[in-house]
Design a protein around this motif. Structure first.
Motif, mmCIF file in Angstrom:
data_model
loop_
_atom_site.group_PDB
_atom_site.id
_atom_site.type_symbol
_atom_site.label_atom_id
_atom_site.label_comp_id
_atom_site.label_asym_id
_atom_site.label_seq_id
_atom_site.Cartn_x
_atom_site.Cartn_y
_atom_site.Cartn_z
ATOM 1 N N ILE A 176 0.843 -1.193 0.000
ATOM 2 C CA ILE A 176 0.000 0.000 0.000
ATOM 3 C C ILE A 176 0.882 1.248 0.000
ATOM 4 C CG2 ILE A 176 -1.681 1.332 1.331
ATOM 5 C CD1 ILE A 176 -2.907 -1.060 0.026
ATOM 6 N N PRO A 177 0.757 2.133 -0.997
ATOM 7 C CA PRO A 177 1.590 3.349 -1.026
ATOM 8 C C PRO A 177 1.214 4.290 0.121
ATOM 9 C CG PRO A 177 -0.080 3.404 -2.742
ATOM 10 C CD PRO A 177 -0.151 2.048 -2.145
ATOM 11 N N GLN A 178 2.205 4.936 0.677
ATOM 12 C CA GLN A 178 1.971 5.858 1.778
ATOM 13 C C GLN A 178 2.203 7.298 1.312
ATOM 14 O OE1 GLN A 178 0.582 4.683 4.371
ATOM 15 N NE2 GLN A 178 0.928 2.526 3.902
ATOM 16 N N GLY A 179 1.478 8.228 1.953
ATOM 17 C CA GLY A 179 1.638 9.636 1.608
ATOM 18 C C GLY A 179 1.090 9.999 0.255
ATOM 19 N N ASP A 180 0.135 9.204 -0.252
ATOM 20 C CA ASP A 180 -0.412 9.463 -1.581
ATOM 21 C C ASP A 180 -1.628 10.388 -1.551
ATOM 22 O OD1 ASP A 180 -1.956 7.647 -0.252
ATOM 23 O OD2 ASP A 180 -2.280 6.316 -1.955
ATOM 24 N N GLY A 181 -2.097 10.714 -0.346
ATOM 25 C CA GLY A 181 -3.235 11.614 -0.232
ATOM 26 C C GLY A 181 -4.579 10.978 -0.539
ATOM 27 N N LYS A 182 -4.618 9.676 -0.772
ATOM 28 C CA LYS A 182 -5.868 8.976 -1.076
ATOM 29 C C LYS A 182 -6.326 8.166 0.139
ATOM 30 C CE LYS A 182 -5.042 8.270 -6.043
ATOM 31 N NZ LYS A 182 -4.944 7.236 -7.111
ATOM 32 N N PRO A 183 -7.624 7.947 0.268
ATOM 33 C CA PRO A 183 -8.076 7.027 1.321
ATOM 34 C C PRO A 183 -7.631 5.604 1.013
ATOM 35 C CG PRO A 183 -9.925 7.730 -0.062
ATOM 36 C CD PRO A 183 -8.741 8.530 -0.488
ATOM 37 N N HIS A 184 -7.348 4.842 2.064
ATOM 38 C CA HIS A 184 -6.970 3.440 1.919
ATOM 39 C C HIS A 184 -8.119 2.573 2.431
ATOM 40 C CE1 HIS A 184 -2.468 4.738 2.348
ATOM 41 N NE2 HIS A 184 -3.037 5.176 1.236
ATOM 42 N N TYR A 185 -8.286 1.405 1.816
ATOM 43 C CA TYR A 185 -9.393 0.531 2.193
ATOM 44 C C TYR A 185 -8.892 -0.882 2.496
ATOM 45 C CZ TYR A 185 -12.338 4.215 0.208
ATOM 46 O OH TYR A 185 -12.938 5.420 -0.079
ATOM 47 N N LEU A 186 -9.570 -1.516 3.455
ATOM 48 C CA LEU A 186 -9.392 -2.944 3.702
ATOM 49 C C LEU A 186 -10.689 -3.640 3.311
ATOM 50 C CD1 LEU A 186 -7.856 -5.425 4.932
ATOM 51 C CD2 LEU A 186 -9.038 -4.880 7.077
ATOM 52 N N VAL A 187 -10.595 -4.649 2.478
ATOM 53 C CA VAL A 187 -11.754 -5.437 2.079
ATOM 54 C C VAL A 187 -11.508 -6.886 2.488
ATOM 55 C CG1 VAL A 187 -13.179 -6.237 0.166
ATOM 56 C CG2 VAL A 187 -12.289 -3.902 0.153
ATOM 57 N N VAL A 188 -12.425 -7.431 3.270
ATOM 58 C CA VAL A 188 -12.314 -8.824 3.715
ATOM 59 C C VAL A 188 -13.168 -9.692 2.801
ATOM 60 C CG1 VAL A 188 -12.683 -10.452 5.589
ATOM 61 C CG2 VAL A 188 -11.915 -8.125 6.095
ATOM 62 N N ASN A 189 -12.534 -10.657 2.172
ATOM 63 C CA ASN A 189 -13.221 -11.562 1.251
ATOM 64 C C ASN A 189 -13.855 -12.699 2.048
ATOM 65 O OD1 ASN A 189 -14.050 -13.330 -0.724
ATOM 66 N ND2 ASN A 189 -12.171 -13.224 -1.920
ATOM 67 N N ALA A 190 -15.161 -12.577 2.299
ATOM 68 C CA ALA A 190 -15.908 -13.631 2.996
ATOM 69 C C ALA A 190 -16.905 -14.287 2.052
ATOM 70 C CB ALA A 190 -16.624 -13.044 4.207
ATOM 71 N N ASP A 191 -16.640 -14.197 0.754
ATOM 72 C CA ASP A 191 -17.522 -14.786 -0.250
ATOM 73 C C ASP A 191 -17.099 -16.231 -0.512
ATOM 74 O OD1 ASP A 191 -19.724 -14.360 -2.152
ATOM 75 O OD2 ASP A 191 -18.201 -14.697 -3.684
ATOM 76 N N GLU A 192 -17.170 -17.035 0.503
ATOM 77 C CA GLU A 192 -16.677 -18.415 0.418
ATOM 78 C C GLU A 192 -17.587 -19.244 -0.489
ATOM 79 O OE1 GLU A 192 -14.580 -20.950 3.700
ATOM 80 O OE2 GLU A 192 -16.721 -20.962 4.065
ATOM 81 N N SER A 193 -17.055 -19.684 -1.629
ATOM 82 C CA SER A 193 -17.884 -20.349 -2.630
ATOM 83 C C SER A 193 -17.222 -21.567 -3.256
ATOM 84 C CB SER A 193 -18.246 -19.356 -3.747
ATOM 85 O OG SER A 193 -18.704 -18.135 -3.233
ATOM 86 N N GLU A 194 -15.964 -21.788 -2.988
ATOM 87 C CA GLU A 194 -15.243 -22.916 -3.597
ATOM 88 C C GLU A 194 -15.860 -24.239 -3.178
ATOM 89 O OE1 GLU A 194 -12.004 -25.007 -5.520
ATOM 90 O OE2 GLU A 194 -12.667 -22.935 -5.626
#
Length: 457
Positions: A87-105
């Motif tokens: 994740i780049p730092q100091g880029d002035g953009k919001p950062h997001y965490l997305v948790v993949n709980a779409d368990e389908s395998e």
């Protein structure tokens, strides 16, 4: 649900004493009354790892998780700390965490039980991860069909807000964090991280062309980390008990504990928590073996999208390196076990039908290739095929593998290649004998066991 988290010891693949017990971590109190509540979680040192992480600098948390050797538990096994570091730092953009709980395998059933029994482990891990990557927004993308889990997860988030573990200025650390629980609409393709991001943004779930990668341009074109449920839920214990403790389990390159989903023709199916590097033989010893009077014929080490193994692979250490060296992938650690009553051709046909149905249709190799694989496999299974069809399905699978937009195409090709390698004579029997040599009445596989195996009926 069966939880057997008492096996292993240190580095099971490196000559450790198999009689030593692994103290359960993720599944430690699944069987307690109201295990999903904040009160129960805090009785088991809940949110202690978060307190330690918030007292550290974000970069130090990333380095700590990286040093622990934690690898992604969603299939690829990519180092978690390294993914955070991108994740780049100091880029002035919001950062997001997305948790993949779409368990389908097909065959995979570890994240949903984890969320159902212990959702606060995920929430605590989310706070730690967001502190590390300097994010103020996290999203949990949950498979929409599991409504009881959705309700329980919503309640756990509410409890965390009420306790001050989410929201403004968490524990006086200066971290503001909001968590959104989003229910998907049941598309297998949305388990692919970029398709998940498109779906989360309100578009049709289809894989994106990469680069750019999500770490640079992910959700809303901002830097995004996408992690599996088990990956994030494993982080609090690492911060609380130490990276050396985590590295004392598993193998050198695949350290730590994990959940194995054991299903199929076994005596006691369920979730088995053990160190990475344990073998299927050891897991079967724990679970009571195959169903009485039957023997193992073939199995998948990481769900239906991974090349199948046979009984010759019972002693392959179940870590990323050993399984890869043996010709398959550890994947989601979905160990589907099939006995001698199972027709390989029928099993592969059912899996391929699933991939053809779940193909998003964006790329030609997957969209057209899975369709024609299903037509040919159905003919072979019914005894209507020709000898040339075996080379044809192998050729079609080769035209899908590595040439599709995402890994769904590779997953569809894997059972074809591996089944032809190990059981080509069974395909030939269907052709020469004009039909399946197996009596479906002697197998529970397709009669009452479909849901149990995670295979669509």
């Amino acid at each position: 649900m069966t939880v057997a988290a008492e096996y292993g010891g240190t580095r099971p693949g490196a000559g450790s004493d198999p009689e030593k017990l692994l103290e359960p971590v993720l599944s430690a109190f699944w069987d307690e009354p109201e295990s999903w509540t904040l009160e129960t979680y805090r009785r088991h040192q809940g949110y202690e790892g978060m307190r330690k992480a918030l007292a550290m600098a974000p970069d130090d948390v990333i380095a700590y998780v990286k040093d622990s050797g934690l690898r992604g538990r969603g299939g690829a096994g990519f180092p978690t700390g390294m993914k955070w570091q991108f994740i780049p730092q100091g880029d002035g953009k919001p950062h997001y965490l997305v948790v993949n709980a779409d368990e389908s395998e097909p065959g995979t059933c570890k994240d949903i039980p984890l969320l159902f029994a212990n959702p606060h482990a995920l929430i605590e891990g989310i706070v730690i991860a967001c502190h590390a990557i300097r994010s103020n927004h996290a999203f949990i993308y949950l498979r929409g069909e599991v409504v009881p889990v959705l309700r329980r997860l919503h309640e756990a988030v509410r409890e965390a807000y009420a306790a001050g573990f989410l929201g403004k200025d968490i524990l006086g650390s200066g971290l503001d964090l909001d968590v959104v629980v989003h229910a998907g609409a049941g598309a297998y393709i949305c388990g692919e991280e970029t398709a998940l991001l498109d779906s989360l943004e309100g578009r049709r779930g289809q894989p994106r062309l990469r680069p750019p990668f999500p770490a640079v341009a992910g959700l809303y074109a901002c830097p995004t980390v996408v992690n599996n449920v088990e990956s994030i839920a494993s982080v609090p214990a690492i911060l609380n008990k130490g990276k050396e403790w985590f590295r004392s389990m598993g193998s050198e390159k695949s350290p730590g504990f994990t959940l194995y989903s054991l299903s199929g023709h076994v005596a006691n199916p369920g979730q088995y928590e053990a160190p990475l590097g344990i073998t299927l033989r050891q897991l079967l010893d724990m679970s009571g073996g195959m169903r009485p009077g039957h023997r193992l014929k073939f199995w998948t080490p990481g769900g239906s999208s991974t090349p199948m193994f046979t009984d010759e692979h019972l002693d392959v250490p179940l870590d990323y390196e050993a399984v890869g060296a043996a010709g398959s992938m550890l994947g989601t650690k979905a160990l589907q076990c099939f006995d001698e009553t199972t027709c390989v051709v029928r099993a592969v046909t059912r899996w391929t039908e699933f991939y053809a149905h779940e193909s998003c249709g964006k790329c030609t190799p997957c969209r057209e290739g899975t369709y024609w694989l299903v037509q040919l496999l159905r003919d072979i299974e019914a005894g209507k095929g020709r000898a040339a069809d075996l080379d044809k399905i192998n050729d079609i699978a080769d035209n899908i593998n590595g040439k599709s937009f995402c890994a769904l195409g590779d997953g569809a090709a894997s059972p074809i290649f591996s089944s032809l390698t190990y059981f080509r004579e069974e395909y030939e029997q269907h052709l020469a004998g004009r039909g399946c040599p197996f009596d479906p009445a002697k197998s529970t596989l397709w009669a009452d066991n479909d849901a149990h195996l995670g295979v669509n009926a």
